[in-house]
Write a protein that holds these residues in place. Structure first.
Motif, PDB file in Angstrom:
ATOM      1  N   PRO A   6      53.689  71.422  47.109  1.00 24.31           N
ATOM      2  CA  PRO A   6      53.951  70.973  48.479  1.00 24.31           C
ATOM      3  C   PRO A   6      54.793  71.984  49.252  1.00 24.31           C
ATOM      4  O   PRO A   6      55.802  72.470  48.750  1.00 24.31           O
ATOM      5  CB  PRO A   6      54.693  69.643  48.285  1.00 24.31           C
ATOM      6  CG  PRO A   6      55.209  69.669  46.889  1.00 24.31           C
ATOM      7  CD  PRO A   6      54.240  70.490  46.113  1.00 24.31           C
ATOM      8  N   ASN A   7      54.342  72.320  50.474  1.00 24.73           N
ATOM      9  CA  ASN A   7      55.040  73.265  51.356  1.00 24.73           C
ATOM     10  C   ASN A   7      55.268  74.601  50.658  1.00 24.73           C
ATOM     11  O   ASN A   7      56.371  75.173  50.700  1.00 24.73           O
ATOM     12  CB  ASN A   7      56.377  72.684  51.822  1.00 24.73           C
ATOM     13  CG  ASN A   7      56.212  71.361  52.538  1.00 24.73           C
ATOM     14  OD1 ASN A   7      56.579  70.322  52.012  1.00 24.73           O
ATOM     15  ND2 ASN A   7      55.667  71.388  53.749  1.00 24.73           N
ATOM     16  N   TYR A   8      54.213  75.104  50.049  1.00 20.94           N
ATOM     17  CA  TYR A   8      54.337  76.332  49.248  1.00 20.94           C
ATOM     18  C   TYR A   8      54.783  77.514  50.104  1.00 20.94           C
ATOM     19  O   TYR A   8      55.699  78.268  49.736  1.00 20.94           O
ATOM     20  CB  TYR A   8      52.996  76.627  48.574  1.00 20.94           C
ATOM     21  CG  TYR A   8      52.960  77.932  47.839  1.00 20.94           C
ATOM     22  CD1 TYR A   8      53.637  78.091  46.634  1.00 20.94           C
ATOM     23  CD2 TYR A   8      52.262  79.026  48.360  1.00 20.94           C
ATOM     24  CE1 TYR A   8      53.611  79.301  45.957  1.00 20.94           C
ATOM     25  CE2 TYR A   8      52.230  80.237  47.690  1.00 20.94           C
ATOM     26  CZ  TYR A   8      52.902  80.368  46.492  1.00 20.94           C
ATOM     27  OH  TYR A   8      52.886  81.569  45.825  1.00 20.94           O
ATOM     28  N   GLU A  54      48.818  76.829  45.760  1.00 22.41           N
ATOM     29  CA  GLU A  54      48.848  76.164  47.060  1.00 22.41           C
ATOM     30  C   GLU A  54      48.945  74.647  46.922  1.00 22.41           C
ATOM     31  O   GLU A  54      49.186  73.946  47.909  1.00 22.41           O
ATOM     32  CB  GLU A  54      47.614  76.537  47.873  1.00 22.41           C
ATOM     33  CG  GLU A  54      47.564  78.004  48.254  1.00 22.41           C
ATOM     34  CD  GLU A  54      46.334  78.339  49.085  1.00 22.41           C
ATOM     35  OE1 GLU A  54      45.485  77.426  49.250  1.00 22.41           O
ATOM     36  OE2 GLU A  54      46.220  79.478  49.558  1.00 22.41           O
ATOM     37  N   GLN A  55      48.744  74.128  45.711  1.00 26.53           N
ATOM     38  CA  GLN A  55      48.907  72.694  45.491  1.00 26.53           C
ATOM     39  C   GLN A  55      50.375  72.275  45.541  1.00 26.53           C
ATOM     40  O   GLN A  55      50.672  71.105  45.729  1.00 26.53           O
ATOM     41  CB  GLN A  55      48.314  72.306  44.130  1.00 26.53           C
ATOM     42  CG  GLN A  55      46.823  72.535  44.024  1.00 26.53           C
ATOM     43  CD  GLN A  55      46.299  72.201  42.644  1.00 26.53           C
ATOM     44  OE1 GLN A  55      45.844  71.086  42.378  1.00 26.53           O
ATOM     45  NE2 GLN A  55      46.392  73.167  41.759  1.00 26.53           N
ATOM     46  N   VAL A  92      44.086  67.653  51.126  1.00 29.43           N
ATOM     47  CA  VAL A  92      43.882  68.978  51.705  1.00 29.43           C
ATOM     48  C   VAL A  92      42.837  69.771  50.917  1.00 29.43           C
ATOM     49  O   VAL A  92      42.117  70.602  51.467  1.00 29.43           O
ATOM     50  CB  VAL A  92      45.228  69.743  51.764  1.00 29.43           C
ATOM     51  CG1 VAL A  92      45.046  71.133  52.355  1.00 29.43           C
ATOM     52  CG2 VAL A  92      46.238  68.951  52.577  1.00 29.43           C
ATOM     53  N   TYR A 152      48.803  64.942  47.438  1.00 32.96           N
ATOM     54  CA  TYR A 152      48.291  65.092  48.809  1.00 32.96           C
ATOM     55  C   TYR A 152      47.577  66.426  48.982  1.00 32.96           C
ATOM     56  O   TYR A 152      46.477  66.498  49.537  1.00 32.96           O
ATOM     57  CB  TYR A 152      49.448  64.968  49.795  1.00 32.96           C
ATOM     58  CG  TYR A 152      49.045  65.197  51.231  1.00 32.96           C
ATOM     59  CD1 TYR A 152      48.441  64.182  51.970  1.00 32.96           C
ATOM     60  CD2 TYR A 152      49.253  66.442  51.836  1.00 32.96           C
ATOM     61  CE1 TYR A 152      48.062  64.401  53.283  1.00 32.96           C
ATOM     62  CE2 TYR A 152      48.877  66.666  53.147  1.00 32.96           C
ATOM     63  CZ  TYR A 152      48.274  65.639  53.873  1.00 32.96           C
ATOM     64  OH  TYR A 152      47.892  65.859  55.171  1.00 32.96           O
ATOM     65  N   GLN A 153      48.225  67.511  48.498  1.00 34.29           N
ATOM     66  CA  GLN A 153      47.616  68.834  48.643  1.00 34.29           C
ATOM     67  C   GLN A 153      46.303  68.936  47.883  1.00 34.29           C
ATOM     68  O   GLN A 153      45.347  69.554  48.345  1.00 34.29           O
ATOM     69  CB  GLN A 153      48.590  69.905  48.131  1.00 34.29           C
ATOM     70  CG  GLN A 153      49.832  70.093  48.994  1.00 34.29           C
ATOM     71  CD  GLN A 153      49.496  70.724  50.327  1.00 34.29           C
ATOM     72  OE1 GLN A 153      49.547  70.053  51.364  1.00 34.29           O
ATOM     73  NE2 GLN A 153      49.129  71.993  50.314  1.00 34.29           N
ATOM     74  N   ARG A 154      46.226  68.321  46.731  1.00 34.16           N
ATOM     75  CA  ARG A 154      45.031  68.451  45.901  1.00 34.16           C
ATOM     76  C   ARG A 154      43.905  67.533  46.360  1.00 34.16           C
ATOM     77  O   ARG A 154      42.742  67.961  46.462  1.00 34.16           O
ATOM     78  CB  ARG A 154      45.379  68.158  44.446  1.00 34.16           C
ATOM     79  CG  ARG A 154      44.208  68.337  43.493  1.00 34.16           C
ATOM     80  CD  ARG A 154      44.637  68.098  42.062  1.00 34.16           C
ATOM     81  NE  ARG A 154      43.533  68.277  41.142  1.00 34.16           N
ATOM     82  CZ  ARG A 154      43.157  69.456  40.633  1.00 34.16           C
ATOM     83  NH1 ARG A 154      43.815  70.557  40.965  1.00 34.16           N
ATOM     84  NH2 ARG A 154      42.146  69.543  39.792  1.00 34.16           N
ATOM     85  N   ALA A 200      43.637  71.764  48.230  1.00 34.46           N
ATOM     86  CA  ALA A 200      44.229  73.041  47.844  1.00 34.46           C
ATOM     87  C   ALA A 200      43.999  73.300  46.361  1.00 34.46           C
ATOM     88  O   ALA A 200      43.829  72.379  45.560  1.00 34.46           O
ATOM     89  CB  ALA A 200      45.727  73.036  48.168  1.00 34.46           C
TER      90      ALA A 200
END
Length: 278
Positions: free
Chosen positions: A225-227, A222-223, A216, A211-213, A218
């Motif tokens: 999750p919830n870093y 930051e990839q 979003v 999802y992050q990559r 990221a």
């Protein structure tokens, strides 16, 4: 040609029925179920024991031994005609001989006794002895033991007990996975909970990373999750551990021995207004 179509179909159906009847007569279909065995006691417990042997039904298992320079072949079939002999569960015949085989036991008079990993199958009403055991009917005992690596092992002839007045028998042994107890799960409740927890963590990490990559956009750390949340959790955990676990006085000790902390306190300001000229 149209008039011959119906008779031709009838002939094919008739031939199919005759073929099935012939196969059943020869024991092709008759020996593939334990239902052909007739239990002497007809109890539900013996029926359940016999049902465990269903994988062995319809198989001819044989063994060859030598007695007094004579070679004998024994054939066993579960609830079927052994060697094609009607109603015979176990037969004995001379090897390479055209003599009529001797019926050791009949599956129409069956008794089944079972344990956790074994079954004892007893065939009664075989051919009668000529000069032994008061000329009583022969009896076959087949001891089937658990072996997870063999669906149907080799038939072994253990011995023939005929040196007494009655209750003589032939003893056979056979290994089969059919009588093995069902395999139970070895996982405890704690292990199952741990496996579920690891699966949930894996889904969280992989799903969050994707999802992050992809959504979003990221990059780098930051990839994860919830870093930001997990970084803050680490710092707070360290502070909490330091606050709870460390027991030293948080006031700093004085730099020199013999000087108390009170002496270092700032002295009150002295007013010298009375020294000024009036």
């Amino acid at each position: 040609m149209k008039l011959c179509r119906i008779p031709c179909r009838g002939s094919v159906l008739l031939w199919a029925i005759l073929t099935q009847l012939l196969l059943c007569r020869n024991g092709v279909f008759a020996g593939n179920s334990t239902k052909a065995c007739k239990l002497l006691d007809k109890s539900e417990s013996e029926k359940k024991v016999l049902d465990r042997l269903e994988p062995l039904a319809g198989k001819n298992l044989s063994a060859v031994i030598e007695v007094d320079k004579e070679s004998y072949t024994y054939v066993f079939q579960l609830c079927g005609d052994a060697g094609g002999v009607q109603n015979a569960g176990v037969i004995q015949k001379k090897t390479n001989s055209e003599d009529k085989p001797t019926i050791i036991g009949s599956y129409t008079s069956t008794k089944a006794i079972g344990g956790s990993d074994w079954v004892m199958l007893i065939y009664h009403n075989g051919d009668k002895y000529d000069n032994h055991c008061n000329k009583e009917a022969r009896k076959a005992i087949i001891m089937i033991s658990c072996n997870k690596n063999k669906a149907a092992g080799d038939l072994e002839v253990i011995f023939e007990d005929r040196e007494k007045q009655n209750d003589c028998f032939y003893l056979f042994e056979l290994d089969s996975s059919a009588v093995c107890p069902p395999v139970q799960s070895q996982l405890s409740a704690g292990s199952i909970i741990l496996i579920i927890g690891f699966c949930l963590v894996a889904v969280y990490l992989i799903g969050g990373f994707l999802y992050q990559r992809l959504i979003v956009g990221a990059k780098g750390m930051e990839q994860f999750p919830n870093y930001a949340f997990w970084v803050e959790v680490g710092n707070l955990s360290a502070d909490g551990c330091d606050f709870v676990c460390r027991s030293k006085n948080r006031e700093e000790a004085p730099a020199y021995r013999g000087v108390s902390a009170d002496a270092l306190d700032e002295e009150p300001e002295e007013r010298d207004d009375h020294l000024l000229p009036m």
